[in-house]
Write an enzyme that holds these catalytic residues in place. Sequence first.
Site, short mmCIF file in Angstrom:
data_model
loop_
_atom_site.label_atom_id
_atom_site.label_comp_id
_atom_site.label_asym_id
_atom_site.label_seq_id
_atom_site.Cartn_x
_atom_site.Cartn_y
_atom_site.Cartn_z
N ASP A 181 0.75 -1.14 -0.03
CA ASP A 181 0.03 -0.11 -0.06
C ASP A 181 1.13 1.18 0.02
O ASP A 181 1.83 1.17 0.65
CB ASP A 181 -1.10 -0.14 1.25
CG ASP A 181 -0.32 -0.16 2.43
OD1 ASP A 181 0.87 -0.64 2.54
OD2 ASP A 181 -0.96 0.17 3.58
N CYS A 205 -8.48 -2.08 -4.05
CA CYS A 205 -7.47 -2.21 -3.37
C CYS A 205 -8.04 -2.25 -1.90
O CYS A 205 -9.09 -2.89 -1.58
CB CYS A 205 -6.28 -1.26 -3.70
SG CYS A 205 -6.74 0.45 -4.01
N ALA A 218 -8.64 1.26 -0.18
CA ALA A 218 -9.36 2.32 -0.39
C ALA A 218 -10.07 2.62 -1.74
O ALA A 218 -11.05 3.07 -2.03
CB ALA A 218 -8.54 3.81 -0.28
N ILE A 255 -8.42 3.93 -4.47
CA ILE A 255 -7.94 4.83 -5.17
C ILE A 255 -6.66 4.83 -5.60
O ILE A 255 -6.16 5.06 -6.76
CB ILE A 255 -8.29 6.13 -4.44
CG1 ILE A 255 -7.63 6.14 -2.89
CG2 ILE A 255 -9.79 6.48 -4.30
CD1 ILE A 255 -7.74 7.38 -2.32
N GLY A 256 -5.59 4.48 -4.88
CA GLY A 256 -4.21 4.51 -5.10
C GLY A 256 -3.79 3.39 -6.30
O GLY A 256 -3.45 3.75 -7.17
N GLN A 270 -2.49 7.94 -5.67
CA GLN A 270 -2.54 8.48 -4.28
C GLN A 270 -1.15 8.92 -4.09
O GLN A 270 -0.95 9.69 -3.18
CB GLN A 270 -2.82 7.39 -3.05
CG GLN A 270 -4.29 7.54 -2.72
CD GLN A 270 -4.27 8.78 -2.16
OE1 GLN A 270 -4.09 9.04 -0.92
NE2 GLN A 270 -5.26 9.79 -2.45
#
Length: 314
Positions: A186, A231, A233, A235-236, A275
């Site tokens: 992450d 993933c 969230a 978003i990243g 992100q």
Amino acid sequence: VSMEHLVESVRERGVAALMTEYMEIKQRPPDGTFTAAKLKANLPKNRYTDVLCYDHSRVCLEQLDPNDPSCDYIHANYVDGYKQKNAFISTQGPLPKTIPDFWRMVWEQQSLVIVMTTRVVERGRNKCAQYWGPEIGDQVTAGGYNVTTLEVDRSSEYTISKLLLTKTKTEETREICHMLYTGWPDYGVPRSAKALLQFLGLVRQQQSNLLANLGDAWAGHPRGPPIVVHCSAGIGRTGTFCTLDICISRLEDTGSVDIRGTVEKIRSQRAFSIQMPDQYVFCHMALAEYALSRGMLSPQQIAMLPPTIEEDSD
Ligand code: PTR
Ligand code: PTR
């Protein structure tokens, strides 16, 4: 711009300029409302209080209870692909209490492939609920659905499982391909651009195989239902994955690349996508790696790039 042009500009301006470019993109405030995500009844369905879900592109679940405006909410947005509307659904890693909503979405949207780019636990923290069974024969029951794990194929950077999704009420079944990418921490970038590119190819292949099994059910839409990508969230890493898929399709079609434009477009549908500056830089490096593998760039051109890419090109 052409791939050569892009490499040339990365070499000349350096990684720092890309980071600055990314910060410019990131600074733009979200352009849309988050009303559904902020409904009191929906707050517990959001994994992160600081990552909300746009209204205008959100995936609405079927309204099962006409008196409950919250029952259609899941933290998920449609994201267009290259010349393909709603190619993806970008979503957060399900929470224990949203697992039934997640499977209901997969069923209602008729998705065939789920791409997961987080592990369930990272650095001792829960990043995503265990919404499917990791071992052959495992079964998970979620709301009106049952999920049975039929096959599991593990390699160093990813695990691919064949799942049977059953709608309990009607006993209808569907085969789902679950594609878990394990080599991606992450807030970071994948350990290997090569492995991720290979994985991306497998995702496309699985989607087209499963689609072929369905005969002409998707005749007017040759690339089929949305691929669900998540993933933690959503978003990243999810944004990075979609960016690469879109940019590669465009590169194959026209020989040109537009990473910035692609990221901006994705962010207009899934707020906060990509992100970290590193993830933005990684998109450039992975695309160069792809162009090299396709003979669109020479090894000399690649060698001039910053080191991230050389580590992977053995
Ligand atoms: N509030 C979280 C944070 O502490 O950063 C939100 C967050 C979590 C944002 C994970 C992005 C994350 O990464 P990804 O989208 O790749 O799971
Ligand atoms: N915990 C996340 C982070 O710090 O990265 C929370 C967050 C998520 C912050 C999105 C900002 C976000 O939006 P943007 O990507 O537009 O900065």
